[in-house]
Design an enzyme around this catalytic site. Structure first.
Site: not given
Ligand code: NAD
Length: 372
Positions: A130, A135, A138, A141, A234
Site C-alpha cells: 500500500r 494506489q 489497490d 481499497s 495500520y
Molecule cells: P483496515 O481495514 O485494516 O482497518 C480499518 C480501520 O480500523 C483502520 O483505520 C484501523 O485503524 C481501524 N481500527 C483498528 N483497530 C481499531 C480499534 N480498536 N478501534 C477503532 N478503530 C480501529 O484499514 P484500511 O482501510 O485497509 O486502511 C488502513 C491504512 O492503510 C490507512 O492508514 C490508510 O490510509 C492506508 N492505506 C494506504 C493506501 C495506499 O497508500 N496505497 C491505500 C489504502 C489504505
C-alpha cells in the site's frame, strides 16, 4: 506476438462481480491481448456479453466467448479472477500461466501449492504493497470503498427513521445520528455516505491521523483517549486497559446513535471486539448496527455473519461480501485495479514481469522463481 487473457465466471456463492469490464477489455486488446471470456461472466454484474463485444468492436477478432471455464482458460497466459479458483479450475491452467485474484493466501495454502507445482505464477491482490505508487492497483481499497457505501444503505434500509433532517408541514424530523467505528477506507466512505444522506455523523479510530480525515468529511471525531498506531500505517491490537477505556467511551456514543457502523480491522488478526452485548443492550430501541468486520469474526459480540439478528430492539447485521452487492461498479473499479497492476508487464505484446519491482515481489505468492 499476442498473449491471451482468460476470464472465467466467478464460482463462489453470492459472488456477482467479474474481473474484467468492457472498457478494460478494450484497453487490453489495444495493448496486444487476445481475450477469451466464459460466456455470461459479467451477467451477474449486469454486464452482458454484448457489452464486451461492443467495446471490442474495432478489434472484434481479439475477443471470443467460450462455453465453459475449461475452454476459456486452457490457453490463457493471464487469468483474471475476483476470488480464488477451485482446485478443479486451477488444474486447467497451463504451465507458465499467471493468475491475479483475491487469493486469501493464508486460507488457501493447498491451492497455492497446487499452482506452484503446476508451474503457474500467482498474485494475491490483497498483498499489493500500500504505497502511493500502487494506489491505483489497490483492490482492497476500491472494494472497501464499495463496502463502506453499501453499509450505510443497508443500515438506512433497516432503520425506521429518516437519516436527514426533514422540515415538513407535518413537523420537523430531527436528523439521525450515525457512529462510524474505524475510519480506514471503508469507514471514511461510510462517513461520506452517511453525511450525504444528511445524518449527523461521529467517528472514531485508534490512528490519530484519521481525526483530520474524519473532520474533513464533516463528521465529529470521538476522542476516546486511545491511540494505537501500528506498523505500516495500520492499527495495532489494544491492551486490555486500552480496550476497557475505549469501550467505556464508545459505549456512551453508541447509546445515543441510531446507526452504528463498525469497520475496525487489524491486519492478520481477527477483528477486534469493540461492541459488547452490554453496549448493544444500552443502544436505543430501533437502532441498527452494521458490522463490516463480520467476515473476520465481527467487531460486535452479537454479530452473526451473513444475518440480521434482533437483540432487544436493536438490529445487528453482519453482511458478507458487500462489494458483490454493488457488482457493476465494484467490478469496474477492480478491473481497473487489475489493468493498472498488469499493464507494466505488457511489452511488445507479451508479458514480462519486473521482479525488481516491490509491487510484484510483494504480491506474488508463487511462481517467482525468476525473481532475483
Ligand atoms: P483496515 O481495514 O485494516 O482497518 C480499518 C480501520 O480500523 C483502520 O483505520 C484501523 O485503524 C481501524 N481500527 C483498528 N483497530 C481499531 C480499534 N480498536 N478501534 C477503532 N478503530 C480501529 O484499514 P484500511 O482501510 O485497509 O486502511 C488502513 C491504512 O492503510 C490507512 O492508514 C490508510 O490510509 C492506508 N492505506 C494506504 C493506501 C495506499 O497508500 N496505497 C491505500 C489504502 C489504505
Amino acid at each position: 506476438m499476442a498473449f491471451t487473457v482468460g476470464v472465467p465466471k466467478e464460482t463462489a456463492a453470492r459472488e456477482r462481480r467479474v474481473a474484467l469490464v468492457p472498457a478494460v477489455a478494450a484497453k487490453l486488446i489495444s495493448l496486444g491481448a487476445r481475450i477469451v471470456m466464459q460466456q455470461g461472466a459479467g451477467a451477474a454484474a449486469g454486464i452482458p456479453d454484448e457489452a464486451y463485444r461492443a467495446a471490442a468492436a474495432a478489434n472484434a477478432e481479439a475477443l471470443s466467448f467460450a462455453a465453459d471455464a475449461a475452454a476459456a482458460l486452457r490457453d490463457a497466459d493471464l487469468v483474471l479472477r475476483v476470488q480464488a479458483p477451485s482446485p478443479e479450475e486451477a488444474a486447467l491452467y497451463k504451465k507458465g500461466a499467471v493468475l491475479v485474484a483475491f487469493l486469501a493466501p493464508h486460507a488457501n495454502a493447498a491451492l497455492i501449492e497446487q499452482l506452484r507445482s503446476g508451474g503457474q505464477t500467482a498474485f494475491a491482490v490483497e498483498l499489493i504493497p500500500r504505497i502511493s505508487r500502487a494506489q491505483s492497483m489497490d483492490a482492497l481499497s476500491s472494494q472497501a470503498a464499495c463496502a463502506g457505501y453499501a453499509a450505510v444503505l443497508i443500515g438506512a434500509g433497516h432503520l425506521k427513521r429518516f437519516l436527514p433532517m426533514l422540515t415538513t408541514a407535518a413537523g420537523t424530523i430531527r436528523p439521525a445520528k450515525a457512529l462510524i467505528v474505524g475510519a480506514g477506507v471503508a469507514g471514511l466512505q461510510a462517513i461520506a455516505t452517511a453525511r450525504r444522506l444528511g445524518a449527523m455523523v461521529e467517528a472514531f479510530d485508534v490512528r490519530s491521523a484519521t481525526k483530520e480525515q474524519v473532520e474533513s468529511l464533516g463528521a465529529k471525531f470521538v476522542d476516546t483517549g486511545v491511540k494505537a498506531e501500528g506498523a505500516g500505517g495500520y492499527a495495532r491490537e489494544l491492551t486490555a486497559d486500552e480496550k476497557a477505556q475505549q469501550s467505556a467511551a464508545l459505549g456512551k456514543h453508541a447509546a445515543l446513535a441510531d446507526l452504528v457502523i463498525t469497520t475496525a480491522a487489524i491486519p492478520g488478526r481477527p477483528a477486534p471486539k469493540l461492541i459488547s452485548r452490554a453496549m448493544v443492550e444500552a443502544m436505543k430501541p430501533g437502532s441498527v448496527l452494521v458490522d463490516l468486520a463480520a467476515e473476520t469474526g465481527g467487531n460486535c459480540e452479537l454479530t452473526t455473519p451473513g444475518e440480521a439478528v434482533q437483540h432487544g430492539g436493536v438490529t445487528v447485521i453482519g453482511p458478507l461480501n458487500l462489494p458483490s452487492s454493488l457488482a457493476e461498479h465494484a467490478s469496474e473499479m477492480y478491473a481497473k485495479n487489475l489493468l493498472n497492476f498488469t499493464q507494466p508487464w505488457i511489452k511488445d505484446g507479451a508479458l514480462r514481469i519486473d521482479w525488481t519491482d516491490e509491487v510484484y515481489a510483494g504480491a506474488v505468492v508463487t511462481g517467482d522463481d525468476a525473481k532475483p
